[in-house]
Design an enzyme around this catalytic site. Structure first.
Site, PDB file in Angstrom:
ATOM      1  CD  GLU A   1      -3.564  -6.168   2.841  1.00 18.18           C
ATOM      2  OE1 GLU A   1      -4.493  -5.465   3.292  1.00 18.18           O
ATOM      3  OE2 GLU A   1      -2.359  -5.910   3.016  1.00 18.18           O
TER       4      GLU A   1
ATOM      5  CD  GLU B   1      -3.243  -1.086   1.899  1.00 13.53           C
ATOM      6  OE1 GLU B   1      -3.298  -0.254   2.815  1.00 13.53           O
ATOM      7  OE2 GLU B   1      -4.171  -1.870   1.636  1.00 13.53           O
TER       8      GLU B   1
HETATM    9  O1  AHR Z   1      -5.239  -6.201   6.666  1.00 13.40           O
HETATM   10  C1  AHR Z   1      -5.198  -5.056   7.444  1.00 13.40           C
HETATM   11  C2  AHR Z   1      -4.568  -3.871   6.726  1.00 13.40           C
HETATM   12  O2  AHR Z   1      -5.333  -3.508   5.630  1.00 13.40           O
HETATM   13  C3  AHR Z   1      -3.203  -4.100   6.141  1.00 13.40           C
HETATM   14  O3  AHR Z   1      -2.184  -3.954   7.068  1.00 13.40           O
HETATM   15  C4  AHR Z   1      -3.112  -3.040   5.094  1.00 13.40           C
HETATM   16  O4  AHR Z   1      -2.274  -3.397   4.028  1.00 13.40           O
HETATM   17  C5  AHR Z   1      -4.549  -2.813   4.688  1.00 13.40           C
HETATM   18  O5  AHR Z   1      -4.872  -1.470   4.714  1.00 13.40           O
END
Ligand code: AHR
Length: 499
Positions: free
Chosen positions: A298, A176
């Site tokens: 994710e 991110e």
């Molecule tokens: O999964 C939780 C968080 O969500 C992670 O650390 C981040 O990459 C995303 O914003």
């Protein structure tokens, strides 16, 4: 029950392998994911194997975890790997700034993670620090993990008790980077990616698969700039997509919701198909041959934290609704595996849409765990398209953005031994559905399977009632002259094996 869906299994169109990595997991130093969830240390009263919780380890073994991403998430861009090697008593402590200001003692580091991957038989996916770490630091980490020779970092690793290099393939270069990973613009990050990745060397037989930090859901410009400026300089580009109501204010309760919330959730979850298509279309413009993989590293539901739990630890319960988010997501992922090569649900234990929840010595398996279990027959199997029609619900109201929700979701595959598996979700909260599937091109005589359902959509597994929602055998299915007929109970997920 209503005669509500007719499908045809397109066995002659089976071509694309569903990479097992689509069933990947993610473990971050966040809340009790690592400490208390995966790791309790050798001296804990909680039964453990070299410090890893025995109950959690055994449950994960059954899940056939193919790949595990670590150490973050946002944590990755503040993580300094050298703090997590060597004698534990000498490892410095740090503040986990992203996640509740918890003190991190670094007792779980590179050795503990990579050894766990070996024990689970899964590929490690290391998420490297670009936001606050140096090129040298990341380069040395790669050397430490993968160099077999007489190099300085390999010697340090040996001093710390590990002779042979680990097998590490997947390397994320930042996470991110548009947000917690450095608040960068895509143009700047593209250059940083090029710089950092240059020094992540392939030692000996290692061939790193380098992954650039990707967009958040609808940020198509990020993907465009990365494809334009880095292109085949990356093996993969990531993407994050959460089923979440929004990033400010309440995200809604994980366990207290009504049917409107339920259908909204599934509509939002299914929107990932459109998001994937749009990112893939951009990638196709720059890379028709599909050399660069898309990795959804994710995904999953994000609700308010369970009342009474530590703020910033993202501990949430998991109901039948979450199970549907998992099954519907997989049904979609299977369709795009010519580009989508990995997906990592957030997260493996005690965080967001987890497989497992722990409390002290106790452990429960979540409804999502059971979907992963039921679906793992599709790992590395050949995807078989299913064509047909089913009832569609029109989701009304502003928050639903007029989404259309098919009430049946299904996917199929043929495994290496030739067995065909069909997974189906009847997402209708109230009605059973009669589903007919034309199986021509197969010689199936019968089908057997498992079902996941419960009396209420809001049902979950608590420490008091750990078996409230669980898998059961399912036999309400008939195969006759190449036609399969099944009555799918309301709010149920079934996986069948054709025999
Ligand atoms: O999964 C939780 C968080 O969500 C992670 O650390 C981040 O990459 C995303 O914003």
């Amino acid at each position: 029950a209503q005669e509500s869906a007719t499908l045809t299994l397109q066995a002659d169109k089976a071509e694309q392998i569903i990479p097992k990595e689509i069933y990947g997991q993610f473990a971050e130093h966040l809340g009790t994911c690592i400490y208390g969830g995966l790791w309790v240390g050798e001296n804990s009263e909680i039964p453990n194997i070299n410090g890893y919780r025995t109950d959690v380890f055994n449950a994960l073994k059954e899940l056939k975890v193919p790949v595990l991403r670590w150490p973050g998430g946002c944590f990755a861009d503040e993580y300094h790997w050298m703090d997590g090697i060597g004698p534990k008593e000498k490892r410095p402590k740090m503040v986990n700034n992203n996640w509740g200001g918890t003190i991190e003692d670094n007792s779980f580091g590179t050795h503990e993670f990579l050894n766990l991957c070996e024990m689970l038989g899964c590929e490690p996916y290391i998420s490297g620090n670009v936001g606050s770490g140096t090129v040298e630091e990341l380069a040395k980490w790669v050397e430490y993990m993968t160099s077999e020779g007489d190099s300085p970092m390999a010697r340090l690793r040996r001093q710390n008790g590990r002779d042979k290099a680990w097998k590490v393939k997947y390397l994320g270069v930042g996470n991110e980077s548009w947000g917690c990973g450095g608040s960068m613009r895509p143009e700047y990050y593209a250059d940083l990616y090029r710089r950092y990745s240059t020094y992540c060397r392939n030692y000996d037989s290692t061939r790193l698969f380098k992954i650039a930090s990707g967009a958040s859901d609808y940020d198509y410009n990020w993907t465009k700039v990365l494809m334009d400026r880095v292109g085949r300089g990356m093996h993969g580009l990531s993407l994050h997509y959460y089923t979440v109501t929004g990033w400010s204010g309440s995200k809604g309760s994980a366990t207290q919701f009504d049917k409107g919330d339920y259908y909204w959730t599934l509509g939002k979850c299914r929107e990932i198909e459109d998001v994937l298509k749009k990112h893939i279309a951009i990638m196709d413009e720059y890379d028709k041959q599909k050399h660069v993989a898309l990795l959804l590293d994710e995904w999953g539901t994000w609700w308010d934290e369970e009342p009474g739990t530590v703020r910033g630890h993202l501990y949430q319960q998991n109901t039948l609704r979450d199970a549907f988010v998992a099954s519907l997501s997989f049904d979609i992922f299977h369709k795009y595996t010519d580009r989508l090569k990995m997906a990592n649900i957030a997260q493996i234990v005690n965080v967001l849409q987890s497989m497992i929840l722990t409390k002290g010595k106790e452990m429960v398996l979540t409804p999502t765990y059971y979907v992963f279990k039921m679906y793992n027959v599709h790992q590395d199997a050949t995807y078989i398209p299913l064509e047909g029609s089913c009832k569609i619900m029109n989701l009304e109201g502003e928050r639903n953005q007029n989404r259309k929700l098919p009430l049946l979701s299904a996917t199929a595959s043929r495994d290496k031994s030739g067995k065909i598996h069909i997974s189906m979700s009847n997402i209708d909260a109230d009605q059973a559905q009669e589903v007919t599937i034309n199986l021509s091109g197969t010689n199936a005589k019968k089908a057997v399977g498992e079902i996941l359902t419960s009396s209420n959509l809001t049902d979950y597994n608590s420490f008091e009632k750990p078996d409230n929602v669980k898998l059961a055998p399912f036999k309400e299915v008939k195969v006759n002259k190449g036609v399969l007929k099944i009555k799918l109970p309301a709010k149920s997920i079934v996986t069948l094996e054709l025999q």
